[in-house]
Design a protein around this motif. Structure first.
Motif, PDB file in Angstrom:
ATOM      1  N   ARG A   1      66.437  64.188  81.417  1.00 12.54           N
ATOM      2  CA  ARG A   1      65.371  65.288  81.587  1.00 12.54           C
ATOM      3  C   ARG A   1      64.872  65.813  82.903  1.00 12.54           C
ATOM      4  O   ARG A   1      64.930  64.821  83.605  1.00 12.54           O
ATOM      5  CB  ARG A   1      64.216  64.746  80.609  1.00 12.54           C
ATOM      6  CG  ARG A   1      63.204  65.808  80.345  1.00 12.54           C
ATOM      7  CD  ARG A   1      62.244  65.179  79.439  1.00 12.54           C
ATOM      8  NE  ARG A   1      60.792  65.595  79.924  1.00 12.54           N
ATOM      9  CZ  ARG A   1      59.774  64.890  79.379  1.00 12.54           C
ATOM     10  NH1 ARG A   1      59.900  63.994  78.337  1.00 12.54           N
ATOM     11  NH2 ARG A   1      58.566  65.370  79.669  1.00 12.54           N
ATOM     12  N   LEU A   2      64.619  67.030  83.083  1.00 11.87           N
ATOM     13  CA  LEU A   2      64.254  67.338  84.287  1.00 11.87           C
ATOM     14  C   LEU A   2      62.891  67.870  84.471  1.00 11.87           C
ATOM     15  O   LEU A   2      62.491  68.693  83.386  1.00 11.87           O
ATOM     16  CB  LEU A   2      65.195  68.511  85.313  1.00 11.87           C
ATOM     17  CG  LEU A   2      66.495  68.003  85.579  1.00 11.87           C
ATOM     18  CD1 LEU A   2      67.332  69.291  85.679  1.00 11.87           C
ATOM     19  CD2 LEU A   2      66.566  67.315  86.518  1.00 11.87           C
ATOM     20  N   GLU A   3      62.204  67.471  85.391  1.00  5.55           N
ATOM     21  CA  GLU A   3      60.614  67.902  85.795  1.00  5.55           C
ATOM     22  C   GLU A   3      60.330  68.274  87.157  1.00  5.55           C
ATOM     23  O   GLU A   3      61.289  67.730  87.733  1.00  5.55           O
ATOM     24  CB  GLU A   3      59.740  66.961  84.971  1.00  5.55           C
ATOM     25  CG  GLU A   3      59.976  66.445  83.387  1.00  5.55           C
ATOM     26  CD  GLU A   3      59.181  67.760  82.618  1.00  5.55           C
ATOM     27  OE1 GLU A   3      58.510  68.613  83.134  1.00  5.55           O
ATOM     28  OE2 GLU A   3      59.382  67.889  81.296  1.00  5.55           O
ATOM     29  N   ARG A   4      59.158  68.870  87.304  1.00  3.37           N
ATOM     30  CA  ARG A   4      58.978  69.151  88.667  1.00  3.37           C
ATOM     31  C   ARG A   4      58.553  67.748  89.467  1.00  3.37           C
ATOM     32  O   ARG A   4      58.742  67.641  90.526  1.00  3.37           O
ATOM     33  CB  ARG A   4      57.726  70.136  88.589  1.00  3.37           C
ATOM     34  CG  ARG A   4      58.414  71.287  88.402  1.00  3.37           C
ATOM     35  CD  ARG A   4      57.096  72.480  88.729  1.00  3.37           C
ATOM     36  NE  ARG A   4      56.218  72.463  89.869  1.00  3.37           N
ATOM     37  CZ  ARG A   4      55.028  72.626  90.142  1.00  3.37           C
ATOM     38  NH1 ARG A   4      54.436  73.012  89.056  1.00  3.37           N
ATOM     39  NH2 ARG A   4      54.660  72.681  91.178  1.00  3.37           N
ATOM     40  N   ARG A   5      57.708  66.986  88.653  1.00  7.17           N
ATOM     41  CA  ARG A   5      57.255  65.750  89.449  1.00  7.17           C
ATOM     42  C   ARG A   5      57.208  64.536  88.288  1.00  7.17           C
ATOM     43  O   ARG A   5      57.208  64.845  87.150  1.00  7.17           O
ATOM     44  CB  ARG A   5      55.646  65.943  90.056  1.00  7.17           C
ATOM     45  CG  ARG A   5      54.728  66.177  89.161  1.00  7.17           C
ATOM     46  CD  ARG A   5      53.510  66.704  89.720  1.00  7.17           C
ATOM     47  NE  ARG A   5      52.448  67.685  88.996  1.00  7.17           N
ATOM     48  CZ  ARG A   5      52.467  68.811  88.884  1.00  7.17           C
ATOM     49  NH1 ARG A   5      53.159  69.485  89.509  1.00  7.17           N
ATOM     50  NH2 ARG A   5      51.647  69.099  88.021  1.00  7.17           N
ATOM     51  N   PRO A   6      57.414  63.363  88.898  1.00  7.25           N
ATOM     52  CA  PRO A   6      57.550  62.144  87.941  1.00  7.25           C
ATOM     53  C   PRO A   6      56.196  61.973  86.888  1.00  7.25           C
ATOM     54  O   PRO A   6      56.333  61.526  85.847  1.00  7.25           O
ATOM     55  CB  PRO A   6      57.454  60.901  88.752  1.00  7.25           C
ATOM     56  CG  PRO A   6      57.973  61.715  90.095  1.00  7.25           C
ATOM     57  CD  PRO A   6      57.434  63.037  90.153  1.00  7.25           C
ATOM     58  N   SER A   7      55.066  62.450  87.191  1.00  2.81           N
ATOM     59  CA  SER A   7      53.779  62.203  86.465  1.00  2.81           C
ATOM     60  C   SER A   7      53.862  63.179  85.361  1.00  2.81           C
ATOM     61  O   SER A   7      53.236  63.000  84.230  1.00  2.81           O
ATOM     62  CB  SER A   7      52.602  62.346  87.308  1.00  2.81           C
ATOM     63  OG  SER A   7      52.728  63.807  87.613  1.00  2.81           O
ATOM     64  N   ASP A   8      54.615  64.168  85.197  1.00  6.85           N
ATOM     65  CA  ASP A   8      55.125  65.282  83.988  1.00  6.85           C
ATOM     66  C   ASP A   8      55.748  64.420  83.030  1.00  6.85           C
ATOM     67  O   ASP A   8      55.775  64.974  81.926  1.00  6.85           O
ATOM     68  CB  ASP A   8      55.821  66.184  84.533  1.00  6.85           C
ATOM     69  CG  ASP A   8      54.880  67.305  85.458  1.00  6.85           C
ATOM     70  OD1 ASP A   8      53.734  67.333  85.672  1.00  6.85           O
ATOM     71  OD2 ASP A   8      55.535  68.250  85.916  1.00  6.85           O
ATOM     72  N   PHE A   9      56.235  63.377  83.050  1.00  7.70           N
ATOM     73  CA  PHE A   9      56.978  62.607  81.902  1.00  7.70           C
ATOM     74  C   PHE A   9      56.265  61.966  81.125  1.00  7.70           C
ATOM     75  O   PHE A   9      56.601  61.244  79.968  1.00  7.70           O
ATOM     76  CB  PHE A   9      58.012  61.682  82.468  1.00  7.70           C
ATOM     77  CG  PHE A   9      59.240  62.340  83.190  1.00  7.70           C
ATOM     78  CD1 PHE A   9      60.404  62.791  82.454  1.00  7.70           C
ATOM     79  CD2 PHE A   9      59.241  62.606  84.603  1.00  7.70           C
ATOM     80  CE1 PHE A   9      61.462  62.958  82.653  1.00  7.70           C
ATOM     81  CE2 PHE A   9      60.481  63.181  84.955  1.00  7.70           C
ATOM     82  CZ  PHE A   9      61.537  63.385  84.130  1.00  7.70           C
ATOM     83  N   LYS A  10      54.788  61.911  81.160  1.00  7.68           N
ATOM     84  CA  LYS A  10      53.929  61.283  80.358  1.00  7.68           C
ATOM     85  C   LYS A  10      53.929  62.088  79.134  1.00  7.68           C
ATOM     86  O   LYS A  10      54.004  63.116  78.755  1.00  7.68           O
ATOM     87  CB  LYS A  10      52.615  61.215  80.940  1.00  7.68           C
ATOM     88  CG  LYS A  10      52.693  60.129  81.933  1.00  7.68           C
ATOM     89  CD  LYS A  10      51.391  59.697  82.930  1.00  7.68           C
ATOM     90  CE  LYS A  10      51.429  58.937  83.866  1.00  7.68           C
ATOM     91  NZ  LYS A  10      50.308  58.765  84.656  1.00  7.68           N
TER      92      LYS A  10
END
Length: 56
Positions: free
Chosen positions: A47-56
């Motif tokens: 899964r791709l997100e802009r920043r690591p904190s978006d995975f919550k």
């Protein structure tokens, strides 16, 4: 008495981020359309997100 430098007094702790699937999140650098783009990617589910904190 000698003082310790400011840099030696600070603690450098790297924070690890984890996806909801249980995989570890790593930062990747992509080069698209002539631009450098930093994205966070889960190693397990890709899964791709802009920043690591978006995975919550």
């Amino acid at each position: 008495m000698a003082q310790a430098s400011k840099n030696s007094r600070t603690t450098s702790a790297t924070q690890k981020f984890f996806c909801s699937c249980g995989g570890e999140v790593k930062m990747k650098t992509l080069f698209e359309n002539g631009k450098v783009k930093n994205v966070a990617e889960c190693e397990k589910c890709r899964r791709l997100e802009r920043r690591p904190s978006d995975f919550k």
